[in-house]
Design an enzyme around this catalytic site. Structure first.
Site, PDB file in Angstrom:
ATOM      1  N   LYS A  22       0.841  -1.209   0.000  1.00 56.53           N
ATOM      2  CA  LYS A  22       0.000   0.000   0.000  1.00 56.53           C
ATOM      3  C   LYS A  22       0.876   1.259   0.000  1.00 56.53           C
ATOM      4  O   LYS A  22       0.647   2.177  -0.796  1.00 56.53           O
ATOM      5  CB  LYS A  22      -0.894   0.003   1.246  1.00 56.53           C
ATOM      6  CG  LYS A  22      -1.597   1.316   1.494  1.00 56.53           C
ATOM      7  CD  LYS A  22      -2.461   1.276   2.710  1.00 56.53           C
ATOM      8  CE  LYS A  22      -1.748   1.494   4.017  1.00 56.53           C
ATOM      9  NZ  LYS A  22      -1.364   2.889   4.302  1.00 56.53           N
ATOM     10  N   ASN A  23       1.881   1.292   0.869  1.00 57.66           N
ATOM     11  CA  ASN A  23       2.665   2.518   1.007  1.00 57.66           C
ATOM     12  C   ASN A  23       3.625   2.756  -0.158  1.00 57.66           C
ATOM     13  O   ASN A  23       4.163   3.849  -0.294  1.00 57.66           O
ATOM     14  CB  ASN A  23       3.436   2.512   2.333  1.00 57.66           C
ATOM     15  CG  ASN A  23       2.506   2.743   3.509  1.00 57.66           C
ATOM     16  OD1 ASN A  23       1.338   3.093   3.332  1.00 57.66           O
ATOM     17  ND2 ASN A  23       3.008   2.534   4.720  1.00 57.66           N
ATOM     18  N   ARG A  93      -4.401  10.936   4.940  1.00 54.71           N
ATOM     19  CA  ARG A  93      -3.283  11.865   5.033  1.00 54.71           C
ATOM     20  C   ARG A  93      -2.335  11.791   3.843  1.00 54.71           C
ATOM     21  O   ARG A  93      -1.733  12.780   3.451  1.00 54.71           O
ATOM     22  CB  ARG A  93      -2.505  11.490   6.293  1.00 54.71           C
ATOM     23  CG  ARG A  93      -2.411  12.536   7.286  1.00 54.71           C
ATOM     24  CD  ARG A  93      -1.514  12.108   8.401  1.00 54.71           C
ATOM     25  NE  ARG A  93      -0.644  13.222   8.704  1.00 54.71           N
ATOM     26  CZ  ARG A  93       0.495  13.443   8.118  1.00 54.71           C
ATOM     27  NH1 ARG A  93       0.945  12.622   7.201  1.00 54.71           N
ATOM     28  NH2 ARG A  93       1.207  14.491   8.450  1.00 54.71           N
ATOM     29  N   CYS A 117      -3.460  13.450  13.759  1.00 56.51           N
ATOM     30  CA  CYS A 117      -4.091  12.163  13.469  1.00 56.51           C
ATOM     31  C   CYS A 117      -3.856  11.243  14.649  1.00 56.51           C
ATOM     32  O   CYS A 117      -3.200  11.607  15.607  1.00 56.51           O
ATOM     33  CB  CYS A 117      -3.585  11.577  12.160  1.00 56.51           C
ATOM     34  SG  CYS A 117      -1.948  10.913  12.290  1.00 56.51           S
ATOM     35  N   ARG A 122       2.119  14.479  13.496  1.00 61.18           N
ATOM     36  CA  ARG A 122       2.514  14.224  12.104  1.00 61.18           C
ATOM     37  C   ARG A 122       2.554  15.478  11.239  1.00 61.18           C
ATOM     38  O   ARG A 122       1.734  15.665  10.344  1.00 61.18           O
ATOM     39  CB  ARG A 122       1.591  13.190  11.458  1.00 61.18           C
ATOM     40  CG  ARG A 122       1.768  11.821  12.050  1.00 61.18           C
ATOM     41  CD  ARG A 122       0.974  10.784  11.341  1.00 61.18           C
ATOM     42  NE  ARG A 122       1.701  10.167  10.246  1.00 61.18           N
ATOM     43  CZ  ARG A 122       1.269   9.110   9.589  1.00 61.18           C
ATOM     44  NH1 ARG A 122       0.120   8.571   9.898  1.00 61.18           N
ATOM     45  NH2 ARG A 122       1.969   8.592   8.619  1.00 61.18           N
ATOM     46  N   ASP A 306       5.434   0.484  11.852  1.00 60.10           N
ATOM     47  CA  ASP A 306       4.157  -0.081  11.395  1.00 60.10           C
ATOM     48  C   ASP A 306       3.956  -1.536  11.827  1.00 60.10           C
ATOM     49  O   ASP A 306       2.918  -2.119  11.541  1.00 60.10           O
ATOM     50  CB  ASP A 306       4.043   0.029   9.863  1.00 60.10           C
ATOM     51  CG  ASP A 306       3.702   1.442   9.415  1.00 60.10           C
ATOM     52  OD1 ASP A 306       3.405   2.295  10.282  1.00 60.10           O
ATOM     53  OD2 ASP A 306       3.739   1.705   8.196  1.00 60.10           O
ATOM     54  N   ARG A 398      -8.720  -0.324   5.014  1.00 59.27           N
ATOM     55  CA  ARG A 398      -7.869   0.692   4.380  1.00 59.27           C
ATOM     56  C   ARG A 398      -6.550   0.097   3.911  1.00 59.27           C
ATOM     57  O   ARG A 398      -5.972   0.573   2.946  1.00 59.27           O
ATOM     58  CB  ARG A 398      -7.552   1.812   5.384  1.00 59.27           C
ATOM     59  CG  ARG A 398      -8.728   2.687   5.702  1.00 59.27           C
ATOM     60  CD  ARG A 398      -8.308   3.809   6.592  1.00 59.27           C
ATOM     61  NE  ARG A 398      -7.209   4.554   5.951  1.00 59.27           N
ATOM     62  CZ  ARG A 398      -6.608   5.601   6.475  1.00 59.27           C
ATOM     63  NH1 ARG A 398      -6.988   6.053   7.650  1.00 59.27           N
ATOM     64  NH2 ARG A 398      -5.640   6.210   5.836  1.00 59.27           N
TER      65      ARG A 398
HETATM   66  C1  UD1 Z   1       5.128   6.652   6.137  1.00 57.73           C
HETATM   67  C2  UD1 Z   1       4.130   5.515   6.065  1.00 57.73           C
HETATM   68  C3  UD1 Z   1       3.690   5.126   7.461  1.00 57.73           C
HETATM   69  C4  UD1 Z   1       4.911   4.790   8.322  1.00 57.73           C
HETATM   70  C5  UD1 Z   1       5.935   5.930   8.280  1.00 57.73           C
HETATM   71  C6  UD1 Z   1       7.221   5.599   8.991  1.00 57.73           C
HETATM   72  C7  UD1 Z   1       3.026   5.999   3.974  1.00 57.73           C
HETATM   73  C8  UD1 Z   1       1.787   6.400   3.258  1.00 57.73           C
HETATM   74  N1  UD1 Z   1       2.977   5.979   5.304  1.00 57.73           N
HETATM   75  O1  UD1 Z   1       4.459   7.747   6.740  1.00 57.73           O
HETATM   76  O2  UD1 Z   1       2.832   3.990   7.366  1.00 57.73           O
HETATM   77  O3  UD1 Z   1       4.506   4.602   9.648  1.00 57.73           O
HETATM   78  O4  UD1 Z   1       6.255   6.252   6.913  1.00 57.73           O
HETATM   79  O5  UD1 Z   1       7.801   4.455   8.457  1.00 57.73           O
HETATM   80  O6  UD1 Z   1       4.014   5.674   3.348  1.00 57.73           O
HETATM   81  N2  UD1 Z   1       7.857  14.235  10.174  1.00 57.73           N
HETATM   82  C9  UD1 Z   1       8.013  15.575  10.440  1.00 57.73           C
HETATM   83  N3  UD1 Z   1       7.771  16.465   9.445  1.00 57.73           N
HETATM   84  C10 UD1 Z   1       7.389  16.063   8.194  1.00 57.73           C
HETATM   85  C11 UD1 Z   1       7.248  14.693   7.929  1.00 57.73           C
HETATM   86  C12 UD1 Z   1       7.493  13.793   8.946  1.00 57.73           C
HETATM   87  O7  UD1 Z   1       8.357  15.961  11.564  1.00 57.73           O
HETATM   88  O8  UD1 Z   1       7.193  16.928   7.326  1.00 57.73           O
HETATM   89  C13 UD1 Z   1       8.108  13.261  11.259  1.00 57.73           C
HETATM   90  C14 UD1 Z   1       6.875  12.431  11.591  1.00 57.73           C
HETATM   91  O9  UD1 Z   1       6.011  13.099  12.478  1.00 57.73           O
HETATM   92  C15 UD1 Z   1       7.500  11.192  12.185  1.00 57.73           C
HETATM   93  C16 UD1 Z   1       8.793  11.041  11.380  1.00 57.73           C
HETATM   94  O10 UD1 Z   1       9.045  12.306  10.787  1.00 57.73           O
HETATM   95  O11 UD1 Z   1       7.807  11.413  13.526  1.00 57.73           O
HETATM   96  C17 UD1 Z   1       8.747   9.998  10.287  1.00 57.73           C
HETATM   97  O12 UD1 Z   1       7.591  10.187   9.506  1.00 57.73           O
HETATM   98  P1  UD1 Z   1       7.557   9.864   7.949  1.00 57.73           P
HETATM   99  O13 UD1 Z   1       8.679   8.951   7.607  1.00 57.73           O
HETATM  100  O14 UD1 Z   1       7.447  11.132   7.200  1.00 57.73           O
HETATM  101  O15 UD1 Z   1       6.184   9.092   7.835  1.00 57.73           O
HETATM  102  P2  UD1 Z   1       5.100   9.204   6.682  1.00 57.73           P
HETATM  103  O16 UD1 Z   1       5.774   9.407   5.366  1.00 57.73           O
HETATM  104  O17 UD1 Z   1       4.035  10.153   7.098  1.00 57.73           O
END
Ligand code: UD1
Length: 419
Positions: A22-23, A93, A117, A122, A306, A398
């Protein structure tokens, strides 16, 4: 809203076909917007998050042709930079991933800012920082992210303070259309990022370094017709590996790739679970006692956040104690109080959870707050005595394709109750 009724206590045995990730699929669907040439994606999982993303790109003028339940052709020849509103982003998201491709293709984008969320605040600051480094002006107006780059994006050096999967994907997609070269420092190394790079390269992009901390992207891509087969879902595979372990069964996980699961495989071996490569994927078997093992979630190749909730369910069945530290997301222990309703002995302190294993789990009514929390409750219910009712099954739909059917085929007593 559908519910699941599970009667626990049966070992799972048989074969489970692991679906596409999915991701990995979500950013690839968004990436279709970059190119005026058609992109065919195969091995997409049939889950509602994918349907939502297809819906959203269709609203951007992308012609979506369904080839099967698992394959689509996306033709963005007539795409538009329409607004992605709050209702859409709140629903999922990951629609924030449109920001990079829409900015790259059209030099302007309006995407709603996601709110908080269930697994923490996030933020999306790193996505915005990446686009700003590429020369976009970014404003927040009435809850919308408004990006503008009238002269187009310009290649740059983007340095992330901490690795983010989504922000790396945003930066990589946008940079394919920038003028000149982009370097991304401290990029995320997750297999989903590598698969997005492979998909973009198939579409004509020039990207080096995927799977390392440093990505180099040449801008000004000449797009071409492409076809990409999405990688298998390592989180779904890990979830079924834990299902075998928690019920004391043996499962074949067909299509699963050990190289994407090395952290979880190592930990499961330490717990007392056997994992070995099979003819069609991976074999997982748990015949003896389970031991408590400590874990810390980390970016790839560390233990994935995850799978933290699912692992916590497993630790409830192990002998001895286990310390689980969550370092990727704050507030990602919402499943712990629900596990306690099933009889688990868990103490939460900040970003750590101490699980004292061995307490008998007994069926109850439970409710989940997100995708992985829901599946953790399914796993606990499979190992619990008696009947468990899990509410809010839409979370599972989902991200897990036909979870109840796949489990039933391996011997689980699981029934979907329609409302
Ligand atoms: C993706 C995955 C999610 C998984 C996560 C971490 C998808 C659709 N989702 O989420 O299932 O749990 O990777 O492996 O691929 N952060 C910031 N600022 C930002 C972006 C992220 O501070 O602009 C922080 C987040 O709050 C978190 C960390 O960085 O603490 C890692 O998040 P991130 O790797 O970005 O996760 P997602 O891409 O949202």
């Amino acid at each position: 809203m559908d519910r699941l009724k599970i009667t626990g206590g049966r070992a799972l045995n048989g074969s489970v076909a692991i679906a596409g990730a999915k991701n990995a699929s979500l950013p690839q669907i968004a990436a279709a917007i970059l190119s005026p040439e058609p992109l065919t994606l195969t091995n997409l999982p049939a889950v509602t998050d994918i349907a939502t993303m297809l819906d959203v790109v269709a609203r951007h003028g992308v012609a979506v042709t369904r080839l099967s339940d698992h394959a689509v052709t996306l033709d963005a020849g007539r795409a538009d930079p329409v607004e992605t509103g709050y209702d859409t982003v709140r629903r999922m998201r990951a629609t924030v991933l449109l920001l990079g491709p829409v900015m790259g293709r059209f030099g302007r984008a309006r995407v709603s800012l996601p709110g908080g969320c269930a697994i923490g605040a996030r933020p999306v600051d790193l996505h915005l920082k990446a686009l700003a480094s590429l020369g976009a002006t970014i404003d927040i107006e009435g809850g919308m992210i408004v990006g503008e780059a009238p002269g187009g994006l310009k290649g740059a050096r983007i340095v992330f303070g901490s690795p983010s999967v989504g922000a790396t994907e945003t930066a990589m997609m946008a940079a394919t259309m920038a003028a000149g070269e982009t370097e991304i420092v401290n990029a995320a190394r997750e297999p989903e990022v590598v698969d997005l790079a492979a998909c973009l390269i198939g579409m004509g992009a020039r990207i080096e370094g995927a799977g390392t901390h440093r990505l180099l992207i040449a801008g000004g891509t000449h797009w071409k017709t492409a076809r990409h087969d999405v990688i298998p879902d390592r989180i779904e595979a890990g979830t079924y590996a834990i299902a075998a372990a928690i019920t004391g069964g043996t499962l074949e996980l067909s299509h699963a790739r050990l190289e994407h699961l090395s952290a979880i495989a190592q930990v499961l071996e330490a717990v007392g679970v056997s994992i070995w490569p099979g003819d069609r994927g991976l074999m997982v078997s748990a015949c003896g006692p389970l031991r408590g093992v400590d874990i810390t979630t980390e970016p790839y190749p560390g233990f994935p956040t995850d799978l933290q909730a699912q692992f916590m369910a497993l630790m409830c069945r192990a002998e001895g104690a286990s310390m689980i530290r969550e370092t990727v997301f704050e507030n990602r222990f919402m499943h712990a109080p629900e596990l306690m309703r099933l009889g688990a002995n868990i103490t939460l302190q900040g970003t750590s959870a101490l699980v004292r294993g061995g307490a008998p789990l007994r069926g109850a009514q439970v409710m989940a707050t997100d995708l992985r929390a829901s599946v953790c409750l399914v796993l606990a219910a499979l190992a619990a005595e008696g009947e468990t009712i899990i509410n809010r099954v839409y979370h599972l739909d989902r991200g897990y394709e036909q979870l109840d059917l796949k489990l039933r085929r391996c011997g689980a007593l699981i029934e979907r109750l329609k409302d």
